[in-house]
Structure formats: C-alpha cells, structure tokens
Design a protein around this motif. Sequence first.
Motif, PDB file in Angstrom:
ATOM      1  N   MET A  34       0.812  -1.215   0.000  1.00  0.00           N
ATOM      2  CA  MET A  34       0.000   0.000   0.000  1.00  0.00           C
ATOM      3  C   MET A  34       0.845   1.264   0.000  1.00  0.00           C
ATOM      4  O   MET A  34       0.451   2.278  -0.578  1.00  0.00           O
ATOM      5  N   ARG A  35       1.990   1.213   0.613  1.00  0.00           N
ATOM      6  CA  ARG A  35       2.876   2.376   0.639  1.00  0.00           C
ATOM      7  C   ARG A  35       3.172   2.858  -0.779  1.00  0.00           C
ATOM      8  O   ARG A  35       3.070   4.035  -1.087  1.00  0.00           O
ATOM      9  N   TYR A  36       3.512   1.932  -1.654  1.00  0.00           N
ATOM     10  CA  TYR A  36       3.850   2.284  -3.034  1.00  0.00           C
ATOM     11  C   TYR A  36       2.609   2.678  -3.823  1.00  0.00           C
ATOM     12  O   TYR A  36       2.643   3.612  -4.623  1.00  0.00           O
ATOM     13  N   VAL A  37       1.510   1.966  -3.585  1.00  0.00           N
ATOM     14  CA  VAL A  37       0.256   2.267  -4.291  1.00  0.00           C
ATOM     15  C   VAL A  37      -0.187   3.692  -3.971  1.00  0.00           C
ATOM     16  O   VAL A  37      -0.512   4.470  -4.870  1.00  0.00           O
ATOM     17  N   ALA A  38      -0.199   4.047  -2.691  1.00  0.00           N
ATOM     18  CA  ALA A  38      -0.654   5.374  -2.281  1.00  0.00           C
ATOM     19  C   ALA A  38       0.221   6.480  -2.874  1.00  0.00           C
ATOM     20  O   ALA A  38      -0.295   7.487  -3.380  1.00  0.00           O
ATOM     21  N   LEU A  39       1.526   6.283  -2.828  1.00  0.00           N
ATOM     22  CA  LEU A  39       2.429   7.306  -3.372  1.00  0.00           C
ATOM     23  C   LEU A  39       2.281   7.444  -4.890  1.00  0.00           C
ATOM     24  O   LEU A  39       2.248   8.555  -5.414  1.00  0.00           O
ATOM     25  N   ALA A  40       2.177   6.323  -5.589  1.00  0.00           N
ATOM     26  CA  ALA A  40       2.045   6.376  -7.054  1.00  0.00           C
ATOM     27  C   ALA A  40       0.714   7.011  -7.455  1.00  0.00           C
ATOM     28  O   ALA A  40       0.668   7.823  -8.395  1.00  0.00           O
ATOM     29  N   ARG A  41      -0.364   6.669  -6.766  1.00  0.00           N
ATOM     30  CA  ARG A  41      -1.670   7.276  -7.064  1.00  0.00           C
ATOM     31  C   ARG A  41      -1.616   8.788  -6.808  1.00  0.00           C
ATOM     32  O   ARG A  41      -2.093   9.577  -7.613  1.00  0.00           O
ATOM     33  N   ALA A  42      -1.038   9.182  -5.682  1.00  0.00           N
ATOM     34  CA  ALA A  42      -0.941  10.607  -5.347  1.00  0.00           C
ATOM     35  C   ALA A  42      -0.107  11.369  -6.369  1.00  0.00           C
ATOM     36  O   ALA A  42      -0.366  12.545  -6.640  1.00  0.00           O
ATOM     37  N   ALA A  43       0.870  10.694  -6.967  1.00  0.00           N
ATOM     38  CA  ALA A  43       1.732  11.329  -7.968  1.00  0.00           C
ATOM     39  C   ALA A  43       1.106  11.313  -9.365  1.00  0.00           C
ATOM     40  O   ALA A  43       1.698  11.809 -10.312  1.00  0.00           O
ATOM     41  N   GLY A  44      -0.073  10.716  -9.492  1.00  0.00           N
ATOM     42  CA  GLY A  44      -0.773  10.710 -10.772  1.00  0.00           C
ATOM     43  C   GLY A  44      -0.375   9.612 -11.731  1.00  0.00           C
ATOM     44  O   GLY A  44      -0.599   9.733 -12.937  1.00  0.00           O
ATOM     45  N   PHE A  45       0.208   8.530 -11.207  1.00  0.00           N
ATOM     46  CA  PHE A  45       0.569   7.420 -12.095  1.00  0.00           C
ATOM     47  C   PHE A  45      -0.696   6.840 -12.707  1.00  0.00           C
ATOM     48  O   PHE A  45      -1.709   6.674 -12.027  1.00  0.00           O
ATOM     49  N   GLU A  46      -0.632   6.555 -13.986  1.00  0.00           N
ATOM     50  CA  GLU A  46      -1.807   6.108 -14.736  1.00  0.00           C
ATOM     51  C   GLU A  46      -2.068   4.621 -14.600  1.00  0.00           C
ATOM     52  O   GLU A  46      -3.179   4.164 -14.872  1.00  0.00           O
ATOM     53  N   SER A  47      -1.066   3.839 -14.233  1.00  0.00           N
ATOM     54  CA  SER A  47      -1.234   2.391 -14.175  1.00  0.00           C
ATOM     55  C   SER A  47      -0.454   1.823 -12.996  1.00  0.00           C
ATOM     56  O   SER A  47       0.738   2.117 -12.848  1.00  0.00           O
ATOM     57  N   LEU A  48      -1.146   1.040 -12.175  1.00  0.00           N
ATOM     58  CA  LEU A  48      -0.507   0.346 -11.058  1.00  0.00           C
ATOM     59  C   LEU A  48      -0.771  -1.138 -11.210  1.00  0.00           C
ATOM     60  O   LEU A  48      -1.919  -1.559 -11.328  1.00  0.00           O
ATOM     61  N   GLU A  49       0.308  -1.910 -11.232  1.00  0.00           N
ATOM     62  CA  GLU A  49       0.192  -3.347 -11.416  1.00  0.00           C
ATOM     63  C   GLU A  49       0.980  -4.069 -10.334  1.00  0.00           C
ATOM     64  O   GLU A  49       1.988  -3.565  -9.849  1.00  0.00           O
ATOM     65  N   CYS A  50       0.496  -5.249  -9.979  1.00  0.00           N
ATOM     66  CA  CYS A  50       1.201  -6.103  -9.026  1.00  0.00           C
ATOM     67  C   CYS A  50       1.472  -7.438  -9.707  1.00  0.00           C
ATOM     68  O   CYS A  50       0.601  -7.977 -10.401  1.00  0.00           O
ATOM     69  N   TYR A  51       2.666  -7.951  -9.506  1.00  0.00           N
ATOM     70  CA  TYR A  51       3.046  -9.270 -10.008  1.00  0.00           C
ATOM     71  C   TYR A  51       3.338 -10.141  -8.809  1.00  0.00           C
ATOM     72  O   TYR A  51       4.262  -9.871  -8.042  1.00  0.00           O
ATOM     73  N   TRP A  52       2.500 -11.169  -8.628  1.00  0.00           N
ATOM     74  CA  TRP A  52       2.652 -12.123  -7.538  1.00  0.00           C
ATOM     75  C   TRP A  52       3.381 -13.351  -8.074  1.00  0.00           C
ATOM     76  O   TRP A  52       2.921 -13.997  -9.007  1.00  0.00           O
ATOM     77  N   PHE A  53       4.528 -13.660  -7.480  1.00  0.00           N
ATOM     78  CA  PHE A  53       5.350 -14.790  -7.901  1.00  0.00           C
ATOM     79  C   PHE A  53       4.953 -15.993  -7.059  1.00  0.00           C
ATOM     80  O   PHE A  53       5.335 -16.115  -5.903  1.00  0.00           O
ATOM     81  N   ASP A  54       4.161 -16.845  -7.667  1.00  0.00           N
ATOM     82  CA  ASP A  54       3.598 -18.021  -6.997  1.00  0.00           C
ATOM     83  C   ASP A  54       4.585 -19.184  -7.134  1.00  0.00           C
ATOM     84  O   ASP A  54       4.462 -20.028  -8.008  1.00  0.00           O
TER      85      ASP A  54
END
Length: 157
Positions: free
Chosen positions: A77-97
């Motif tokens: 969430m730390r990275y998500v919140a900062l990227a959203r606040a900075a106006g990043f257009e795309s947020l993706e997560c890659y889960w290595f199963d």
Amino acid sequence: MAYSPRDINVATAIIFCGLQGSGKSTFYARQFANTHIRLNLDMLRTRNREDILLHGCLAAQQAFVVDNTNPSPSQRMRYVALARAAGFESLECYWFDTGIEECIARNATRPDDARVPEIAIRGTAAKLMIPSKAEGFDRVWRVTWTAAGIEQLSELT
C-alpha cells in the motif's frame, strides 16, 4: 509468455510480491530492465536510498518496479498510495507463486553473498498474502515458472 508493455509512455508503477528466490529479479531483467527503473533493497541497502530513488521516479513520472518481497498489503500500500498521489496512470502487481521448497533450492544456488538464510524465506512465506485488485491495483498478475525456466502469466480478477 513475454510481457509487452501496452504503452511505455504511460507512467506505470509495478510492485512485485513473492518469496526470496521466487524469480522476481530474473523476471525484472527479462521484462522490464529496458523500460522501468528497479527499486530493490538488496541493491540499495537502505529504505532512505529507496525513498530517494522512489520519489525521483514519482516526480519524473518515470515507470518503476519495486523488486522486493512485499508480502503484506500494508507493505504494498505504501507504493500504491504514493504512485496514485503522484498521478501514475497504471498500477500493477506481479505475484510470484513459487513454492517454499523451490525458493530454498534456488537460493542455495546463489553466490554466498547473495544467499538469504532459509529462516528468512520461511518467515516471509508465513506473512505472504496474495495480492488483489482491492488493494488499489489496476491489474494483478500471477507469475509461475515452467521446469524450463519460462515464465507464465495469468491475470487475477
């Protein structure tokens, strides 16, 4: 399956989630090294250095990948919140199963200075929570590996 960015001009924040030895850095090198800045505590050594580089990426709208274990929603969430606040257009997560035993075996093949204690892998596994779009991601990908070392992606809904 090779990842092909939809538009490299779009400010994209990518957060990796997975155990030590799950293939995160290998995947970064294959898929994002030419288009995204890599934020990695193994390399940067301190959160302060990571913060400096992260905030530079945010200010410049530079695509980046957070190549850390990020086992819990609060860490991601730390990275998500900062990227959203900075106006990043795309947020993706890659889960290595990748299973614990496979990660331990891969870790054993690393050079001595890159190896992590087995207890660290098991400790991360105990905290690992599968990411979801509800955390604020536009897309969540599951990454698995074939015996031949080829990554396979599937999107989680």
